[in-house]
Design a protein around this motif. Structure first.
Motif, PDB file in Angstrom:
ATOM      1  N   ARG A  70       0.873  11.596  -3.167  1.00 53.41           N
ATOM      2  CA  ARG A  70      -0.454  11.671  -3.761  1.00 53.41           C
ATOM      3  C   ARG A  70      -0.374  12.790  -4.795  1.00 53.41           C
ATOM      4  N   HIS A 227      -3.180   2.922  -5.446  1.00 55.80           N
ATOM      5  CA  HIS A 227      -2.925   2.702  -4.029  1.00 55.80           C
ATOM      6  C   HIS A 227      -1.456   2.345  -3.850  1.00 55.80           C
ATOM      7  N   TYR A 259      -4.839   5.364   1.172  1.00 52.12           N
ATOM      8  CA  TYR A 259      -4.185   4.855  -0.040  1.00 52.12           C
ATOM      9  C   TYR A 259      -3.511   3.505   0.176  1.00 52.12           C
ATOM     10  N   PRO A 262      -6.737  -0.659  -2.240  1.00 55.14           N
ATOM     11  CA  PRO A 262      -7.288  -0.254  -3.540  1.00 55.14           C
ATOM     12  C   PRO A 262      -8.673   0.362  -3.371  1.00 55.14           C
TER      13      PRO A 262
END
Length: 406
Positions: A70, A227, A259, A262
């Motif tokens: 991330r 995602h 994640y 979407p």
């Protein structure tokens, strides 16, 4: 990724090896973080790629070269580049008022007192411009600042909630006062999420489609998006946070991550996941002045414009900062361009490096910088919140720059 011998690009293998020893001794052995990955490239060649520790310590999964992270606010430079591709088509000028494209931003007002929903306000001294959004001088803020009654309203109204849309966020945002008149102060904010909405309004495409078609696909950034597809979830790192007793707690479990699906909210300011290799391709495009392997994303002069300091009168962030302490860089001796911090004065910044290097980072302690003078790119990936707990960038700079041997 093919890795060259560091000495072939003017770097010392022996000195670069200090990175892993430092991370292991200071962070892994002391269980401060679960794992990390450091990438160093110079003169267009990858010279160092070192995963250490675990990407998921609960399941005993070691950090991998292709781990997905991330990247949070390292999304901001990407979204800023996306907007500037539209600039090159003549759709706007930097000093255009934002309300030309988002009418709800007309007649914004500035906070004087009170609390949501009853505020005392005054008219803004001028309209918010697109440049203000790109440089974080817009008057907007973040709810997590926990500093003022304005950011308290952001939290109360769930500005940036993953289940809303960009359009819904902007609609709500425009009902709240600004922290200051645009262009008068610097404050880290949701401005880049508004930029993402601008991209949608100007292009007529959803932000995820625009980024995929105009940046990710041309650059071969195949693992970057909002995602993680099901067939790649085994490569997603678990995200951790530090508890008061200094133990690590799971913030977002890779095996049950938000994640995996979407989101409704396509956060151009903090919503992307990526890999070190994908982000290297983005950085190398920037260092190459807009082009990578024959695919041009931006023109050379646009990159030059983006990496200049755009803060009023050439000042640094420290001189204009509203008062918040959350950011991804030090404030002294550092200005801000169109989507990046820009180093202005090494002595004031108290760091080794080069004037003109540009950089940013993310909430999970990821970081990158690009040094055009040394043809150098450094990317650091980990999953530890909050950023700023440990000065990873400063520590890495003190190791990487002495590794330059020519």
């Amino acid at each position: 990724m093919q890795i060259v011998r560091p000495e072939d690009v003017g770097l010392s293998s022996e000195r670069l090896a200090r990175i892993e020893r430092h991370l292991e001794r200071r962070y892994l052995d002391q269980k401060k973080i679960a794992g990390a990955l450091t990438l160093v490239a110079r003169r267009g060649q990858l010279a160092h790629l070192a995963p250490v520790g675990m990407m998921d310590k609960e399941r005993g999964k070691p950090m991998r070269e292709d781990t997905i992270f991330r990247i949070y606010s390292m999304s901001k430079p990407i979204t800023s580049v996306a907007l500037m591709t539209l600039y090159e088509h003549g759709y706007f000028q930097l000093d255009d008022a934002v309300h030309k494209h988002i009418p709800a931003f007309r007649d914004l007002r500035v906070y004087e007192g009170g609390n949501h929903p009853v505020f005392a306000t005054r008219p803004a001294e001028r309209a918010m411009t697109i440049r203000d959004l790109l440089t974080h001088t817009s008057g907007l803020t973040y709810g997590f600042m926990e500093r003022t009654n304005v950011d308290r309203a952001y939290r109360r109204l769930n500005i940036g909630d993953r289940n809303t849309t960009l359009a819904q966020m902007v609609e709500t945002l425009c009902t709240l006062p600004l922290e200051f008149s645009p262009g008068t102060r610097w404050n880290y904010s949701v401005a880049t999420d508004v930029i993402g909405h601008l991209v949608e309004r100007i292009s007529g495409r959803r932000l995820d489609a625009f980024l995929r078609e105009e940046i990710f696909a041309p650059l071969g950034m195949n693992d970057t998006g909002f995602h993680v597809p099901a067939d790649r979830l085994d490569r997603l790192a678990t995200n951790y946070t530090r508890m008061p007793d200094k133990s690590l707690r799971i913030e977002d479990d890779a095996a049950a991550s938000a994640y995996a699906a979407p989101p409704a909210y396509l956060s151009g300011g903090g919503g992307l996941v990526s890999t070190a290799s994908d982000y290297l391709r983005f950085c190398q495009m920037l260092l190459n002045q807009g082009e990578l392997e024959g695919r041009r994303i931006l023109g050379r002069k646009t990159i030059e414009l983006m990496t200049e300091n755009h803060l009023p009168e050439g000042r640094d962030i420290a001189e204009l900062n509203l008062g918040g302490q959350f950011s991804q860089v030090t404030y002294d001796g550092v200005g801000f361009g169109l989507g990046f911090s820009v180093t202005l004065d090494l002595a004031r910044a108290q760091t080794v490096g080069s004037i003109g290097e540009y950089a940013w980072g993310g909430a999970a302690s990821t970081a990158f910088w690009i040094d055009p003078a040394e043809e150098l790119i450094v990317i650091f990936m980990t999953q530890f919140m909050p950023s700023g707990t440990f000065n990873f960038r400063g520590q890495l700079k003190s190791i990487v720059y002495p590794a330059i041997i020519d």
